[in-house]
Design a protein around this motif. Structure first.
Motif, PDB file in Angstrom:
ATOM      1  N   GLY A 167      -5.357  29.760  38.230  1.00 59.32           N
ATOM      2  CA  GLY A 167      -5.934  30.025  36.917  1.00 59.32           C
ATOM      3  C   GLY A 167      -6.479  31.433  36.776  1.00 59.32           C
ATOM      4  N   MET A 168      -5.784  32.405  37.394  1.00 59.37           N
ATOM      5  CA  MET A 168      -6.238  33.798  37.355  1.00 59.37           C
ATOM      6  C   MET A 168      -5.822  34.438  36.033  1.00 59.37           C
ATOM      7  N   SER A 169      -6.501  34.037  34.980  1.00 60.03           N
ATOM      8  CA  SER A 169      -6.204  34.565  33.656  1.00 60.03           C
ATOM      9  C   SER A 169      -6.639  36.016  33.552  1.00 60.03           C
ATOM     10  N   ARG A 170      -6.269  36.644  32.462  1.00 61.55           N
ATOM     11  CA  ARG A 170      -6.663  38.037  32.249  1.00 61.55           C
ATOM     12  C   ARG A 170      -8.182  38.176  32.221  1.00 61.55           C
ATOM     13  N   ARG A 171      -8.868  37.216  31.609  1.00 60.46           N
ATOM     14  CA  ARG A 171     -10.326  37.264  31.544  1.00 60.46           C
ATOM     15  C   ARG A 171     -10.933  37.170  32.942  1.00 60.46           C
ATOM     16  N   VAL A 172     -10.393  36.278  33.766  1.00 62.83           N
ATOM     17  CA  VAL A 172     -10.895  36.126  35.141  1.00 62.83           C
ATOM     18  C   VAL A 172     -10.685  37.414  35.927  1.00 62.83           C
ATOM     19  N   LEU A 173      -9.503  37.998  35.784  1.00 63.27           N
ATOM     20  CA  LEU A 173      -9.208  39.238  36.491  1.00 63.27           C
ATOM     21  C   LEU A 173     -10.120  40.376  36.026  1.00 63.27           C
ATOM     22  N   GLU A 174     -10.337  40.467  34.730  1.00 64.70           N
ATOM     23  CA  GLU A 174     -11.226  41.512  34.199  1.00 64.70           C
ATOM     24  C   GLU A 174     -12.628  41.392  34.785  1.00 64.70           C
ATOM     25  N   ASP A 175     -13.112  40.168  34.927  1.00 65.73           N
ATOM     26  CA  ASP A 175     -14.428  39.945  35.516  1.00 65.73           C
ATOM     27  C   ASP A 175     -14.480  40.488  36.943  1.00 65.73           C
ATOM     28  N   TYR A 176     -13.433  40.224  37.707  1.00 67.43           N
ATOM     29  CA  TYR A 176     -13.377  40.726  39.089  1.00 67.43           C
ATOM     30  C   TYR A 176     -13.301  42.247  39.120  1.00 67.43           C
ATOM     31  N   PHE A 177     -12.455  42.829  38.267  1.00 64.64           N
ATOM     32  CA  PHE A 177     -12.296  44.290  38.249  1.00 64.64           C
ATOM     33  C   PHE A 177     -13.618  44.969  37.895  1.00 64.64           C
ATOM     34  N   ASN A 178     -14.320  44.416  36.918  1.00 62.95           N
ATOM     35  CA  ASN A 178     -15.610  44.982  36.529  1.00 62.95           C
ATOM     36  C   ASN A 178     -16.624  44.845  37.660  1.00 62.95           C
ATOM     37  N   LEU A 179     -16.581  43.726  38.354  1.00 60.23           N
ATOM     38  CA  LEU A 179     -17.488  43.513  39.487  1.00 60.23           C
ATOM     39  C   LEU A 179     -17.233  44.527  40.590  1.00 60.23           C
ATOM     40  N   PHE A 180     -15.960  44.716  40.942  1.00 58.40           N
ATOM     41  CA  PHE A 180     -15.603  45.644  42.021  1.00 58.40           C
ATOM     42  C   PHE A 180     -16.057  47.064  41.695  1.00 58.40           C
ATOM     43  N   LYS A 181     -15.914  47.429  40.423  1.00 60.70           N
ATOM     44  CA  LYS A 181     -16.309  48.765  40.002  1.00 60.70           C
ATOM     45  C   LYS A 181     -17.823  48.930  40.048  1.00 60.70           C
ATOM     46  N   ALA A 182     -18.521  47.922  39.555  1.00 62.02           N
ATOM     47  CA  ALA A 182     -19.993  48.003  39.506  1.00 62.02           C
ATOM     48  C   ALA A 182     -20.623  47.975  40.888  1.00 62.02           C
ATOM     49  N   GLU A 183     -20.016  47.217  41.799  1.00 63.08           N
ATOM     50  CA  GLU A 183     -20.604  47.041  43.129  1.00 63.08           C
ATOM     51  C   GLU A 183     -19.995  47.967  44.180  1.00 63.08           C
ATOM     52  N   GLY A 184     -19.027  48.777  43.779  1.00 66.48           N
ATOM     53  CA  GLY A 184     -18.426  49.714  44.716  1.00 66.48           C
ATOM     54  C   GLY A 184     -17.516  49.068  45.744  1.00 66.48           C
ATOM     55  N   TYR A 185     -16.903  47.950  45.380  1.00 64.60           N
ATOM     56  CA  TYR A 185     -15.997  47.271  46.311  1.00 64.60           C
ATOM     57  C   TYR A 185     -14.604  47.911  46.339  1.00 64.60           C
ATOM     58  N   GLY A 186     -14.340  48.788  45.400  1.00 66.36           N
ATOM     59  CA  GLY A 186     -13.052  49.478  45.385  1.00 66.36           C
ATOM     60  C   GLY A 186     -11.914  48.585  44.927  1.00 66.36           C
ATOM     61  N   HIS A 187     -10.699  49.067  45.167  1.00 64.48           N
ATOM     62  CA  HIS A 187      -9.500  48.338  44.761  1.00 64.48           C
ATOM     63  C   HIS A 187      -9.171  47.279  45.806  1.00 64.48           C
ATOM     64  N   GLN A 188      -9.091  46.038  45.380  1.00 66.11           N
ATOM     65  CA  GLN A 188      -8.789  44.933  46.291  1.00 66.11           C
ATOM     66  C   GLN A 188      -7.371  44.428  46.041  1.00 66.11           C
ATOM     67  N   SER A 189      -6.765  43.870  47.079  1.00 67.64           N
ATOM     68  CA  SER A 189      -5.408  43.344  46.958  1.00 67.64           C
ATOM     69  C   SER A 189      -5.417  42.060  46.126  1.00 67.64           C
ATOM     70  N   LEU A 190      -4.254  41.696  45.594  1.00 67.78           N
ATOM     71  CA  LEU A 190      -4.144  40.450  44.850  1.00 67.78           C
ATOM     72  C   LEU A 190      -4.437  39.259  45.757  1.00 67.78           C
ATOM     73  N   ASP A 191      -4.027  39.359  47.007  1.00 77.14           N
ATOM     74  CA  ASP A 191      -4.288  38.270  47.952  1.00 77.14           C
ATOM     75  C   ASP A 191      -5.788  38.058  48.142  1.00 77.14           C
ATOM     76  N   LYS A 192      -6.557  39.154  48.170  1.00 78.10           N
ATOM     77  CA  LYS A 192      -8.010  39.035  48.292  1.00 78.10           C
ATOM     78  C   LYS A 192      -8.601  38.410  47.018  1.00 78.10           C
ATOM     79  N   LEU A 193      -8.084  38.800  45.866  1.00 80.15           N
ATOM     80  CA  LEU A 193      -8.550  38.220  44.605  1.00 80.15           C
ATOM     81  C   LEU A 193      -8.327  36.707  44.582  1.00 80.15           C
ATOM     82  N   VAL A 194      -7.150  36.297  45.014  1.00 74.20           N
ATOM     83  CA  VAL A 194      -6.832  34.870  45.037  1.00 74.20           C
ATOM     84  C   VAL A 194      -7.734  34.146  46.034  1.00 74.20           C
ATOM     85  N   GLU A 195      -7.978  34.769  47.182  1.00 69.79           N
ATOM     86  CA  GLU A 195      -8.852  34.168  48.192  1.00 69.79           C
ATOM     87  C   GLU A 195     -10.261  33.967  47.649  1.00 69.79           C
ATOM     88  N   LEU A 196     -10.772  34.971  46.951  1.00 69.87           N
ATOM     89  CA  LEU A 196     -12.100  34.863  46.351  1.00 69.87           C
ATOM     90  C   LEU A 196     -12.140  33.705  45.356  1.00 69.87           C
TER      91      LEU A 196
END
Length: 283
Positions: A167-196
């Protein structure tokens, strides 16, 4: 004797064949339960403008959230129909809502043109179950452009399936991208996104740990904490027991040993000088 034995073998052989045929028919029915040939069932809860719909088949269930506005007028107190159309297909619901709770049946009709588009992109194994996941995740042509713009130009077949099934919708992905940017996690792989996503580590969970005062921890640490059942509420509980701060590792160790405030309180009734370390050791 031989005649009777022959009859017994023939009888059981026939019975087993009938059972096998019935099992195969059941399996076929289960496979068809995704489309309009054999509607599946659903129940739903409305909350804060969202409708959480749980879909049921014979041996599975799957829940997804939808904007109430996208579903149109919902049948209230009387059985009716409503539908949702997306690029990947159309879902038709029949049922009724009483207050904020609803139930009924559904039928899914996939869009053959969009399925052909996915096949042209090289994706395989597009069975009815996967196409329904594509629908509920709202994967469309713009979805791939969105991923490309965020650094994910190449998406493997397995990654595509994971994105749809989780269920990795565009909204879900946007939430993760914004989180990574705000917290300095950098660019994460799709596999890491799915794992999270699989482990329930989302922006809300990480924000809740940050709100407790813990700022510098990795995504892998967040996964570890989540898997061990360490939540913000548990950390708050531990702080009450310690009358002060506690490290994430200490909270995780106490959680692993099942040390709760109720447990410590029960021990202190017997020994007012009971320490948290001693409680952990006893537990």
């Amino acid at each position: 004797f031989l005649s009777i034995a022959g009859m017994v073998v023939a009888f059981y052989g026939s019975a087993l064949s009938q059972q096998k045929a019935k099992a195969e028919k059941d399996d076929d029915d289960d496979a068809r339960s995704w489309n309009g040939n054999a509607p599946g069932s659903w129940d739903a809860i409305i909350k804060d403008g969202m409708v959480n719909i749980q879909f049921y088949g014979k041996h599975w269930s799957n829940g997804r959230n939808f904007n109430q506005a996208d579903l149109g007028a919902l049948p209230k107190d009387k059985v009716g129909t409503f539908a949702l159309t997306r690029e990947s297909g159309k879902m038709t619901f029949r049922g009724v809502f009483q207050g904020n709770f609803g139930h009924g049946t559904y039928a899914f009709e996939e869009n053959a043109g969009f399925k052909s588009y996915l096949e042209q992109k090289g994706y395989t194994g597009l069975d009815e179950e996967l196409m329904m996941s594509v629908f509920t995740t709202d994967i469309n042509k713009g979805y791939f452009e969105f991923l490309k713009e965020n650094g994910y130009a190449e998406i493997s077949n397995n990654q595509f399936k994971d994105l749809a099934q989780q269920g990795m919708s565009r909204r879900v992905l946007e939430d993760y991208f914004n989180l990574f940017k705000a917290e300095g996690y950098g660019h994460q792989s799709l596999d890491k996104l799915v794992e999270l996503r699989e482990h329930g580590v989302n922006t809300k969970y990480i924000a809740s740990i940050h709100d407790m005062g813990y700022k510098d921890f990795s995504l892998d640490k967040a996964l570890e904490l989540r898997d061990h059942g360490v939540t913000a509420s548990y950390i708050a509980e531990v702080r009450k027991m310690t009358n002060g701060n506690v490290t994430l590792d200490e909270a995780q160790e106490l959680r692993d040993h099942g040390v709760s405030s109720d447990y410590v309180a029960s021990l202190k009734k017997m020994d007012p000088n009971m320490t948290l370390e001693k409680a952990r050791e006893l537990r």
